[in-house]
Design a protein around this motif. Sequence first.
Motif, PDB file in Angstrom:
ATOM      1  N   ASP A  27       0.740  -1.112  -0.019  1.00  0.00           N
ATOM      2  CA  ASP A  27       0.065  -0.117   0.049  1.00  0.00           C
ATOM      3  C   ASP A  27       0.787   1.209   0.080  1.00  0.00           C
ATOM      4  O   ASP A  27       0.502   2.298   0.118  1.00  0.00           O
ATOM      5  N   ARG A  62      -9.669  -6.681 -14.529  1.00  0.00           N
ATOM      6  CA  ARG A  62     -10.022  -7.227 -13.233  1.00  0.00           C
ATOM      7  C   ARG A  62      -9.919  -8.747 -13.436  1.00  0.00           C
ATOM      8  O   ARG A  62      -9.651  -9.276 -14.531  1.00  0.00           O
ATOM      9  N   ARG A  89      -9.423  -3.339  -8.338  1.00  0.00           N
ATOM     10  CA  ARG A  89      -9.907  -2.439  -9.142  1.00  0.00           C
ATOM     11  C   ARG A  89      -8.795  -1.316  -9.166  1.00  0.00           C
ATOM     12  O   ARG A  89      -8.826  -0.907  -8.073  1.00  0.00           O
ATOM     13  N   PHE A  90      -8.397  -0.746 -10.315  1.00  0.00           N
ATOM     14  CA  PHE A  90      -7.350   0.353 -10.239  1.00  0.00           C
ATOM     15  C   PHE A  90      -8.177   1.415  -9.716  1.00  0.00           C
ATOM     16  O   PHE A  90      -9.110   1.865  -9.955  1.00  0.00           O
ATOM     17  N   SER A  91      -7.334   2.089  -8.497  1.00  0.00           N
ATOM     18  CA  SER A  91      -7.986   3.315  -7.890  1.00  0.00           C
ATOM     19  C   SER A  91      -7.338   4.499  -7.934  1.00  0.00           C
ATOM     20  O   SER A  91      -7.292   5.515  -7.201  1.00  0.00           O
ATOM     21  N   ASP A  93      -4.295   7.489  -9.954  1.00  0.00           N
ATOM     22  CA  ASP A  93      -4.479   8.656 -10.714  1.00  0.00           C
ATOM     23  C   ASP A  93      -3.365   8.217 -12.069  1.00  0.00           C
ATOM     24  O   ASP A  93      -2.254   7.584 -11.912  1.00  0.00           O
ATOM     25  N   ALA A 114      -0.071   5.382  -7.581  1.00  0.00           N
ATOM     26  CA  ALA A 114      -1.240   4.439  -6.884  1.00  0.00           C
ATOM     27  C   ALA A 114      -0.406   3.637  -5.949  1.00  0.00           C
ATOM     28  O   ALA A 114       0.939   3.915  -5.867  1.00  0.00           O
ATOM     29  N   GLU A 118      -0.832  -1.992  -7.095  1.00  0.00           N
ATOM     30  CA  GLU A 118      -1.906  -1.443  -8.038  1.00  0.00           C
ATOM     31  C   GLU A 118      -1.070  -0.959  -9.274  1.00  0.00           C
ATOM     32  O   GLU A 118      -1.529  -1.219 -10.561  1.00  0.00           O
ATOM     33  N   GLY A 381      -8.686   8.798  -9.541  1.00  0.00           N
ATOM     34  CA  GLY A 381      -9.422   7.647  -8.843  1.00  0.00           C
ATOM     35  C   GLY A 381      -9.874   6.489  -9.382  1.00  0.00           C
ATOM     36  O   GLY A 381     -10.747   5.932  -9.097  1.00  0.00           O
ATOM     37  N   GLY A 382      -8.994   6.424 -10.562  1.00  0.00           N
ATOM     38  CA  GLY A 382      -9.571   4.891 -11.060  1.00  0.00           C
ATOM     39  C   GLY A 382     -10.397   5.206 -12.456  1.00  0.00           C
ATOM     40  O   GLY A 382     -10.768   4.459 -13.163  1.00  0.00           O
ATOM     41  N   GLU A 383     -11.156   6.443 -12.418  1.00  0.00           N
ATOM     42  CA  GLU A 383     -12.014   6.786 -13.398  1.00  0.00           C
ATOM     43  C   GLU A 383     -11.361   7.680 -14.408  1.00  0.00           C
ATOM     44  O   GLU A 383     -10.820   8.580 -14.236  1.00  0.00           O
TER      45      GLU A 383
END
Length: 427
Positions: A27, A62, A89-91, A93, A114, A118, A381-383
């Motif tokens: 992490d 995934r 799930r990639f979270s 930037d 990240a 990730e 944020g993964g988006e």
Amino acid sequence: MPTGPALLTDRYELTMVAAALADGTADRDCVFEVFARRLPHGRRYGVVAGTGRLLEQLPSFRFGDDELATLREQGLTDARLLDWLADFRFSGDVDGYAEGELFFPGSPVLTVRAPFAEGVLLETLVLSVLNHDSAIASAAARMVGAACERPCIEMGSRRTHEQAAVAAARAAHLVGFEASSNLEAGRRYRVPTTGTSAHAFTLLHDDESAAFRAQVDTLGVGTTLLVDTYDVAKGIATAVEVAGPQLGAIRLDSGDLPTLATAARRQLDDLGATGTRIIVTSDLDEYAIAGLMAAPVDGYGVGTSLVTGSGAPTAGMVYKLVERDGVPVAKRSEGKNSVGGRKTAVRRHDADGTATAEVVTSGPVEPREGDRQLVVPLVRGGEVVSPSSPAEALAAAVEHHRRVRDALPPEAWALSRGEPVLETVTA
């Protein structure tokens, strides 16, 4: 079989994640950068391509039941790793150069921030997409430059992997190829498609006249007739006899193309087919295209050299950890060193709008008149920041590339070997 991109990766990504989960470092906040240490020998610039394809695949990166079962079959049985992957799930930037942008040695083409697990998991996917597509786009851009506004058509599907063919058609269109022979590229990305006939169609018929007549009856007189199956001069005469002087084009696919094109133009004009275009194919690359500049050629079809990067099948990009918990880290290996710390970059221009340098820095840049910020947000944020359809993303990249290409100094178009046309300045 699994259809997502999660297994399009190297096993060592997963073993690193397993070890990091075990020792509590998974992490840690990390920054990874994608850059090329150098351009292929003699190239003056590179073109960033594949960003849109990467963003298409990120949401589906995934590990479902099928993927996890495959990992178990391959001996990855660490329960903690498999549980983590099941929830992955990639979270993070992602920032980077806009697709279609130019890059130079040291350009921070893509930056991923990240947790370590990730970020490291994306390495292979990121590099496989960007290295392939950027290599094709960089080669195709040289071909477009050599063509000097004469149209180029991508037709290399039979010379590469079936999925690589689609990506290559996309990358070629991004930098100015007008059309592709690949139908899936047309469906997925709205790349214009084109194609008429091969020598097999002529050989199918009892004579050339019958083959040409069948094609004209089906496709109209605006079609392109392949005239070199037997004798070029006779083929041209037959083509005009069948289609009339309004014949759209002829195609030459073999022989001494400059000489044949010159003779073909003279013969077509003598037959009254002054508007009939001459399209040439046959193992063309940027040098062959440049060599045809004085010939009366109206367009080029390019296959093998394009889909293999014209001697440079990879862009040479690497994916390196440059920051950990806010502390710069760097690799010191001889010949493979990296520069620690997250980077940003600006393109510097003179008063006429011509690009003069690329400034890459880990700190703030003193702004100057004409500076253009190169790093833009892509994922937060993964988006995906600005989601769009695959076709819309490609269209935007086409326009961006056209703008930045027009700002290059004239020496960028030289095909002779030389240094990158812009110096990378580290500030």
